[in-house]
Enzyme design. Structure first.
Site, mmCIF file in Angstrom:
data_model
loop_
_atom_site.group_PDB
_atom_site.id
_atom_site.type_symbol
_atom_site.label_atom_id
_atom_site.label_comp_id
_atom_site.label_asym_id
_atom_site.label_seq_id
_atom_site.Cartn_x
_atom_site.Cartn_y
_atom_site.Cartn_z
ATOM 1 N N LYS A 127 0.855 -1.189 0.000
ATOM 2 C CA LYS A 127 0.000 0.000 0.000
ATOM 3 C C LYS A 127 0.893 1.240 0.000
ATOM 4 C CE LYS A 127 -4.246 0.722 2.341
ATOM 5 N NZ LYS A 127 -5.035 0.587 3.588
HETATM 6 O O1 G3P Z 1 -8.686 1.337 4.822
HETATM 7 C C1 G3P Z 1 -8.725 2.710 5.168
HETATM 8 C C2 G3P Z 1 -9.633 2.924 6.306
HETATM 9 O O2 G3P Z 1 -9.175 2.197 7.404
HETATM 10 C C3 G3P Z 1 -9.850 4.327 6.700
HETATM 11 O O3 G3P Z 1 -11.047 4.351 7.409
HETATM 12 O O4 G3P Z 1 -12.723 5.218 8.944
HETATM 13 O O5 G3P Z 1 -10.290 5.825 9.242
HETATM 14 O O6 G3P Z 1 -11.607 6.775 7.372
HETATM 15 P P1 G3P Z 1 -11.435 5.612 8.293
#
Ligand code: G3P
Length: 214
Positions: free
Chosen positions: A83
């Site tokens: 990633k």
């Molecule tokens: O895979 C990316 C994800 O974990 C981000 O999620 O909820 O932190 O925006 P969030």
């Protein structure tokens, strides 16, 4: 459609796997920081559990560093995907790693233009963040639809979408309706998908009526 677990927590990953909801796993530095143990060891343990792609994020921001880290992470297991953040140096690194047969995921995508650049660089996956766009009053689902159209209309771009930053069951339903390739879902949202109050009421009523036969 594949569903990945958006987590670095082994218990959550195992629970999703038992339900057939772990076609892969995505991690990021924030998710790994929540767990006990060393960065690489946590990834190794996840790879032992999951045969599908396990996405591991680099910490470097310069192309040489990203390539170096990517090569190291790729040694952990055959199913590791690197990633890489959506920056110019990241795109350069994608090209190098692709030429070495290493799969990449360009993450932190917030516009269709960024998705095009990542796909042209040869990213195996592009990772638009839905919820974080919704957080700033943009339409995350709208962006996903645009990126999907771009990739469907340009089959020479051999890149798959992983919809990330999924926050609600409705996100999952809408993305599935659109035919997005891969959804990476936190375990909290997987649990929310399973629940419906009418299911609970129905089970309770059946159990009560079944008492007559005991
Ligand atoms: O895979 C990316 C994800 O974990 C981000 O999620 O909820 O932190 O925006 P969030």
């Amino acid at each position: 459609m594949d569903i990945y677990v958006d987590s670095a927590n082994l218990t959550e990953i195992r629970q999703a796997k038992e339900l057939g909801l772990a076609d892969g796993v995505t991690t990021n530095p924030t998710l790994i920081a929540k767990e006990r143990g060393e960065f690489t060891e946590i990834l190794k343990d996840i790879c032992k559990e999951i045969s599908g792609p396990v996405h591991a994020e680099v910490l470097s921001l310069d192309s040489d560093g990203i390539v170096r880290e990517g090569r190291e992470l790729a040694k952990i297991s055959d199913n590791i995907v690197i990633k890489i953040p959506m920056i110019k140096d990241g795109l350069k690194a994608v090209r190098v790693l692709k030429s070495e047969g290493i799969d990449t995921n360009v993450t932190l995508i917030f516009s269709a233009g960024q998705a095009i650049l990542a796909a042209k660089a040869g990213a195996t996956y592009v990772c638009p963040f839905l919820g974080r766009l919704d957080d700033i009053s943009h339409d995350g689902l709208d962006l996903l639809g645009v990126i999907r159209s771009i990739l469907v209309n340009n089959p020479d771009l051999e890149t798959r979408i992983i919809a990330a930053s999924i926050r609600t069951p409705n996100h999952v339903v809408e993305l599935s309706t659109m035919g997005v390739d891969i959804l990476t879902v936190p375990s909290k949202v997987l649990s929310q998908l399973e629940k419906h109050p009418l299911t609970d009421i129905g089970i309770e009523a059946f159990a009560k009526d079944a008492e007559k036969f005991k």
